[in-house]
Scaffold this active site. Sequence first.
Site, PDB file in Angstrom:
ATOM      1  N   ASN A   9      -4.216  -1.833   8.698  1.00  0.00           N
ATOM      2  CA  ASN A   9      -4.478  -0.084   8.416  1.00  0.00           C
ATOM      3  C   ASN A   9      -5.635  -0.143   7.978  1.00  0.00           C
ATOM      4  O   ASN A   9      -5.171  -0.112   7.014  1.00  0.00           O
ATOM      5  CB  ASN A   9      -2.730  -0.083   8.048  1.00  0.00           C
ATOM      6  N   LYS A  11      -6.601   2.264   7.139  1.00  0.00           N
ATOM      7  CA  LYS A  11      -6.516   4.329   5.812  1.00  0.00           C
ATOM      8  C   LYS A  11      -7.979   4.272   6.013  1.00  0.00           C
ATOM      9  O   LYS A  11      -8.807   4.363   7.415  1.00  0.00           O
ATOM     10  CB  LYS A  11      -5.643   3.852   4.953  1.00  0.00           C
ATOM     11  N   HIS A  96       3.856   7.010   9.509  1.00  0.00           N
ATOM     12  CA  HIS A  96       3.699   6.225   8.251  1.00  0.00           C
ATOM     13  C   HIS A  96       3.795   6.957   6.744  1.00  0.00           C
ATOM     14  O   HIS A  96       3.864   8.001   6.843  1.00  0.00           O
ATOM     15  CB  HIS A  96       1.679   5.815   8.368  1.00  0.00           C
ATOM     16  N   GLU A  98       2.379   7.053   4.201  1.00  0.00           N
ATOM     17  CA  GLU A  98       1.387   7.945   3.245  1.00  0.00           C
ATOM     18  C   GLU A  98       1.605   9.322   4.112  1.00  0.00           C
ATOM     19  O   GLU A  98       1.023  10.586   3.687  1.00  0.00           O
ATOM     20  CB  GLU A  98       0.206   8.030   3.601  1.00  0.00           C
ATOM     21  N   GLU A 168       8.236  -1.210   6.222  1.00  0.00           N
ATOM     22  CA  GLU A 168       7.542  -0.674   5.338  1.00  0.00           C
ATOM     23  C   GLU A 168       7.953  -0.292   4.479  1.00  0.00           C
ATOM     24  O   GLU A 168       7.947   1.318   4.177  1.00  0.00           O
ATOM     25  CB  GLU A 168       6.236   0.197   5.355  1.00  0.00           C
ATOM     26  N   GLY A 174       0.878  -1.225  -0.820  1.00  0.00           N
ATOM     27  CA  GLY A 174      -0.371  -0.389  -1.894  1.00  0.00           C
ATOM     28  C   GLY A 174       0.080  -0.948  -3.355  1.00  0.00           C
ATOM     29  O   GLY A 174      -0.580  -0.256  -4.546  1.00  0.00           O
ATOM     30  N   SER A 214       1.937  -5.093   0.874  1.00  0.00           N
ATOM     31  CA  SER A 214       1.365  -6.522  -0.219  1.00  0.00           C
ATOM     32  C   SER A 214       1.630  -7.145   0.604  1.00  0.00           C
ATOM     33  O   SER A 214       1.220  -8.158  -0.063  1.00  0.00           O
ATOM     34  CB  SER A 214       1.768  -6.009  -0.934  1.00  0.00           C
TER      35      SER A 214
HETATM   36  C1  PEP Z   1       0.512   0.453   5.239  1.00  0.00           C
HETATM   37  O1  PEP Z   1       0.187   1.194   4.144  1.00  0.00           O
HETATM   38  O2  PEP Z   1       0.512   0.594   6.132  1.00  0.00           O
HETATM   39  C2  PEP Z   1       0.469  -1.309   3.779  1.00  0.00           C
HETATM   40  C3  PEP Z   1       1.014  -1.998   4.247  1.00  0.00           C
HETATM   41  O3  PEP Z   1      -0.496  -1.083   2.767  1.00  0.00           O
HETATM   42  P1  PEP Z   1      -0.884  -1.950   2.306  1.00  0.00           P
HETATM   43  O4  PEP Z   1      -1.209  -4.234   3.218  1.00  0.00           O
HETATM   44  O5  PEP Z   1      -1.617  -2.633   1.216  1.00  0.00           O
HETATM   45  O6  PEP Z   1       0.346  -2.491   0.993  1.00  0.00           O
END
Ligand code: PEP
Length: 252
Positions: A9, A11, A96, A98, A168, A174, A214
């Site tokens: 992703n 973003k 998601h 976000e 997630e 993040g 992460s």
């Molecule tokens: C995400 O936003 O889907 C995600 C997993 O981000 P990150 O790997 O940066 O934590």
Amino acid sequence: MRKNIVAGNWKMNKTLGEGVDLIEELNEQLNGTQVKCEVIIAPPFYLLPTATQLTEGGVIKVSAQNCADKESGAYTGEVSAAMLKSAGVSHVIIGHSERRAYYGETDETVKTKVELALKEGLTPIVCIGEKLEERESGKAFDVVKGQIENGLFGLSAEDFGKVVLAYEPVWAIGTGKTATKEQAEEIHKFVRDTVAAKYGTQVAEDLTILYGGSCKPSNAKELFSMPNVDGGLIGGASLKSEDFMGIIKAFE
Ligand code: PEP
């Protein structure tokens, strides 16, 4: 059959030149090789037609990061599932955290978007996961159960079978804080059991459940080794080809 998937992703990252460079680097390392998982990239909307052209006939599949909750019409700035389909996209990330946190998306909008995506033959990658305070107050299981029930359990078993889930935990996205493999497995197993209770064992067994938060080359292998973790939805570590390749190689 349950698939293993590594999905990136991007973003709101990558200008046109940067995005093309990253796709070309990935193509070079992936095309013509035996990859042990499905590989998906989710660039921003404006890059999607370029991404589908550059990846045509290769290993990489292309996902959008979102779609509209309306079919078409006067919705300035929105992009419909049908438009994504016409750009050659195969998957779409829906719900998601976000989108839920910054753009007011709810299980109700997730439900509508999933239905519109399925109508166009797109595979929805539906994100679920609890916030830190929900985990700390012992509500993680109830939260993910509610997200699945309200967002997805209106689907027929056949349609549910076309969905990919991504667990997630919001506190891990993040932040550099990854769920342990045991924490991930505990929720993934709970999700699979919840799906089995609604749609039966076969649908649950065939469901791909990705972990996101992460995930990086150094922890991907141990996370993916868990019986109910079928790959990852990757944010930050999907922005550099060596990191993303390191995660894909966790399946070798
Ligand atoms: C995400 O936003 O889907 C995600 C997993 O981000 P990150 O790997 O940066 O934590």
